[in-house]
Design a protein around this motif. Structure first.
Motif, PDB file in Angstrom:
ATOM      1  N   ASP A  57      77.107 103.735 102.432  1.00  0.00           N
ATOM      2  CA  ASP A  57      77.480 103.258 103.858  1.00  0.00           C
ATOM      3  C   ASP A  57      76.439 103.570 104.727  1.00  0.00           C
ATOM      4  O   ASP A  57      75.096 104.595 103.757  1.00  0.00           O
ATOM      5  CB  ASP A  57      78.184 104.472 104.536  1.00  0.00           C
ATOM      6  CG  ASP A  57      79.667 104.439 103.643  1.00  0.00           C
ATOM      7  OD1 ASP A  57      80.672 102.697 103.448  1.00  0.00           O
ATOM      8  OD2 ASP A  57      80.770 105.379 103.477  1.00  0.00           O
ATOM      9  N   ARG A  65      76.211  98.246 105.040  1.00  0.00           N
ATOM     10  CA  ARG A  65      76.826  98.874 103.772  1.00  0.00           C
ATOM     11  C   ARG A  65      76.254  97.832 102.740  1.00  0.00           C
ATOM     12  O   ARG A  65      76.360  96.481 102.636  1.00  0.00           O
ATOM     13  CB  ARG A  65      78.686  98.698 103.658  1.00  0.00           C
ATOM     14  CG  ARG A  65      79.115  99.576 104.706  1.00  0.00           C
ATOM     15  CD  ARG A  65      80.509  99.409 104.522  1.00  0.00           C
ATOM     16  NE  ARG A  65      81.049 100.745 104.025  1.00  0.00           N
ATOM     17  CZ  ARG A  65      82.358 100.482 103.437  1.00  0.00           C
ATOM     18  NH1 ARG A  65      82.895  99.412 103.318  1.00  0.00           N
ATOM     19  NH2 ARG A  65      82.645 101.882 102.496  1.00  0.00           N
ATOM     20  N   ALA A  99      82.177 104.627 108.467  1.00  0.00           N
ATOM     21  CA  ALA A  99      81.854 105.541 107.322  1.00  0.00           C
ATOM     22  C   ALA A  99      82.667 106.792 107.804  1.00  0.00           C
ATOM     23  O   ALA A  99      83.159 107.969 108.905  1.00  0.00           O
ATOM     24  CB  ALA A  99      80.836 106.433 106.660  1.00  0.00           C
TER      25      ALA A  99
END
Length: 374
Positions: free
Chosen positions: A244, A328, A365
């Motif tokens: 992330d 990501r 995240a």
């Protein structure tokens, strides 16, 4: 030969789709990876025939099998009457190739399939390739290839090699999708990946999840997951790594991908001996293609793996995907060890399965627990 009725240009340019609900015709016949080339037998050694062999029949260098398996198994066929032609029209993948003004049966058929306007475009060098879907039977792919001369047609085929093969690959991936998941899939497992990790792929019915962990390395948090499908003499595995808060991917190229893959497999994809692990076989070709999938930058890498300290190896298919909206980075890979089997069909399955990957671009995240509780 009876005179063939001409089709309108609309039928040629537009892909012909018939919904499954209303199409009661038989399905086209033929296996995965097979293509029938309809061409006059006097031209099977022509420049066009050789260009087709080099394009659709090229050996796949990224497979460990020798001799190399071809992209597609080509069967060159001719016909002398309508009965023979009707039999050829039953096949799943059909390539029809002839110079536009030849006097052969195949050339006459090509002219019958083209409108006058399209014929003129061919003679003027403006068009040469015309795909059709489900023309005579369900689940059928057809490509008409024609040009003013044999030499001109061969050159057009060579210059458009990737476009031509990609068109057939797209159809083959659709078929493999139905084949792979037709016997069942684990929807709950796939949904759990979406809920807990913000991404998913479609998972066949008999894959087993093994590792699912978050770890810290060099002060950075990453995630790793593995699954296996173990069958007699055919061991297959899948692994996924993701990170992330990745806002810069300027470093991302073929070398970084393979170096990262190797470091991950050294850590997580181990052999039966303490010192053995899976790594890339760089003595064979390793090829990467970049494209967009659902708007995400995707690197597809094909090649061969080997086991250190052991005489084992096999094919792998890797996707490295960047979801720019969610910041990501994902690396996903299928591998296989099945020395008694040809590899092409399994690699096509892996490529199909990776194409079912979906990322939740709204993922944040640290939001996993909140999502589960909701």
């Amino acid at each position: 030969m009876k005179t063939f009725c001409k089709l309108s240009i609309l039928l040629l340019i537009a892909t012909i789709w018939v919904s499954c609900d209303g199409d009661y015709r038989q399905k086209a016949r033929g296996g995965f990876g097979e293509a029938v080339v309809i061409m006059d037998s006097t031209e099977w050694k022509s420049e066009t025939a050789e260009a087709l062999r080099q394009t659709y029949g090229e050996g796949i260098a990224t497979l460990p099998t020798l001799p190399l398996e071809p992209l597609f198994d080509l069967q060159f066929r001719d016909f002398k009457n309508n009965d023979e032609l009707e039999q050829l029209k039953r096949f799943k993948n059909i390539i029809i190739a002839a110079p536009i003004d030849d006097s052969t049966n195949t050339a006459e058929w090509v002219r019958a399939l083209l409108s006058d306007e399209v014929e003129n475009q061919v003679r003027n060098g403006e068009s040469f390739a015309f795909p059709l879907q489900n023309k005579w039977y369900k689940d059928q792919w057809t490509m008409i290839l024609t040009a003013p001369t044999d030499t001109a047609l061969a050159r057009q085929i060579q210059n458009s090699e990737k476009t031509l093969t990609d068109n057939l690959f797209e159809k083959e991936f659709q078929r493999w999708n139905e084949e792979v998941y037709g016997q069942g899939e684990q929807v709950e497992l796939s949904d759990s990946l979406w809920t807990n990790h913000g991404w998913k792929i479609r998972i066949q019915h008999d894959w087993i999840k093994n590792i699912d962990t978050t770890y810290t390395e060099n002060g950075e948090e990453s995630h790793f997951l593995t699954m296996r499908r173990v069958l007699p003499e055919n061991n297959r595995w899948f692994w996924a790594w993701w990170k992330d808060d990745v806002q810069d991917i300027s470093y991302l190229d073929d070398n970084w991908i393979n170096s990262k893959r190797d470091s991950l497999m050294k850590k997580w994809i181990r052999g039966s001996r303490d010192s053995s692990y899976v790594t890339t076989e760089y003595g064979r070709p390793v090829e990467t293609e970049v494209f967009e999938m659902d708007g995400d930058l995707t690197h597809e890498t094909l090649g061969t793996w080997r086991m250190t300290k052991d005489a084992m190896g096999g094919p792998f298919v890797n996707f490295t995907i960047y979801d720019e909206e969610a910041d990501r980075l994902f690396i996903l890979e299928f591998g296989q060890h099945a020395p008694k089997f040809k590899k092409r069909r399994f690699v096509r399955q892996f490529r199909t399965m990776l194409r079912t990957f979906t990322s939740d671009s709204t993922w944040q995240a640290g939001a996993t627990q909140a999502r589960v509780e909701n």
